[in-house]
Design a protein around this motif. Structure first.
Motif, PDB file in Angstrom:
ATOM      1  N   GLN A  51       1.703  -2.853   5.393  1.00 55.44           N
ATOM      2  CA  GLN A  51       1.222  -2.984   4.015  1.00 55.44           C
ATOM      3  C   GLN A  51       2.337  -2.777   2.990  1.00 55.44           C
ATOM      4  O   GLN A  51       2.181  -3.160   1.834  1.00 55.44           O
ATOM      5  CB  GLN A  51       0.097  -1.987   3.740  1.00 55.44           C
ATOM      6  N   CYS A  99      -9.622  -1.719   1.152  1.00 60.82           N
ATOM      7  CA  CYS A  99      -8.281  -1.898   1.708  1.00 60.82           C
ATOM      8  C   CYS A  99      -7.307  -2.083   0.557  1.00 60.82           C
ATOM      9  O   CYS A  99      -7.574  -2.869  -0.364  1.00 60.82           O
ATOM     10  CB  CYS A  99      -8.252  -3.122   2.626  1.00 60.82           C
ATOM     11  N   LEU A 100      -6.182  -1.357   0.615  1.00 56.53           N
ATOM     12  CA  LEU A 100      -5.194  -1.460  -0.457  1.00 56.53           C
ATOM     13  C   LEU A 100      -4.606  -2.863  -0.539  1.00 56.53           C
ATOM     14  O   LEU A 100      -4.066  -3.252  -1.581  1.00 56.53           O
ATOM     15  CB  LEU A 100      -4.080  -0.428  -0.239  1.00 56.53           C
ATOM     16  N   HIS A 141      -9.095   1.683  11.085  1.00 59.99           N
ATOM     17  CA  HIS A 141      -8.703   0.759  10.011  1.00 59.99           C
ATOM     18  C   HIS A 141      -7.184   0.539  10.020  1.00 59.99           C
ATOM     19  O   HIS A 141      -6.695  -0.591   9.979  1.00 59.99           O
ATOM     20  CB  HIS A 141      -9.148   1.323   8.654  1.00 59.99           C
ATOM     21  N   HIS A 145      -4.417  -2.672  11.176  1.00 60.69           N
ATOM     22  CA  HIS A 145      -3.264  -3.186  10.425  1.00 60.69           C
ATOM     23  C   HIS A 145      -2.049  -3.351  11.340  1.00 60.69           C
ATOM     24  O   HIS A 145      -1.290  -4.309  11.205  1.00 60.69           O
ATOM     25  CB  HIS A 145      -2.897  -2.249   9.261  1.00 60.69           C
TER      26      HIS A 145
HETATM   27 ZN   LIG Z   1      -6.310  -1.610   4.784  1.00 63.98          ZN
END
Ligand SMILES: [Zn+2]
Ligand SMILES: O=C(O)C[C@@H](Cc1ccccc1)[C@H](O)SCc1ccccc1
Length: 156
Positions: A51, A99-100, A141, A145
């Motif tokens: 991310q 989710c960011l 979660h 990713h």
């Molecule tokens: Zn996320």
């Protein structure tokens, strides 16, 4: 420590399988520090290296009570490196996740209620743990990713 740019949906790094961490050196420690700073700035309860555009099998989980999960445990942020999920409960729980990397979306996701996990800490020590509830949800979660999976691939 720096606030890093967060990859949003459509960035190919979010769909890639992250690489295992093999050297537990200052660069990994500095990345973990920047991930923590970035996660806190974004009011997250977790964040994975892809991310922040780093294809490393590493994430941070940091449960705390919040409007959506008022009974979430307050925990010190945990750096999880080379995570493995060894066992999963048959029991599943449905809850809304954000989710960011997918701003302004909330998706109801089924997750295992309990998981047995193994990972390395920043010193390279092998940690085994059993996680339940919201912390198990965060781990699953973030683990997604690392595999290049986001909520959009999971929403039913
Ligand atoms: Zn996320
Ligand atoms: O995008 C991320 O990986 C961080 C998510 C982690 C998350 C895991 C499980 C359930 C919800 C979120 C961010 O924390 S999204 C912001 C947030 C914060 C508290 C509660 C829900 C969502």
């Amino acid at each position: 420590s720096a606030v890093l740019p967060i990859a949003t949906v459509g960035e190919k790094i979010l769909a890639q399988h992250a690489q295992a961490v093999t050297v537990f050196d200052v660069s990994i420690q500095s990345l973990a520090d920047d991930m923590l700073t970035t996660m806190l700035a974004a009011n997250g309860v977790g964040i994975a290296a892809p991310q922040v555009f780093s294809s490393a099998a590493m994430f941070i989980m940091a449960s705390r009570p919040n409007p959506r999960y008022p009974d979430a445990p307050n925990m010190r942020p945990v750096v999880v490196i080379n995570p493995r999920i060894l066992e999963t409960s048959t029991q599943m729980e449905l809850a809304e996740e954000g989710c960011l990397s997918i701003p302004d979306q909330r998706v109801k996701i089924w997750r295992h209620a309990q998981i047995k996990v193994q990972y390395h800490d920043l010193n390279g020590n092998l940690i085994s743990d059993i996680l339940v509830g919201f912390v198990a949800r965060i781990f699953q979660h973030e683990f997604d990713h690392i595999q290049g999976i986001t909520l959009l691939e999971r929403s039913n």
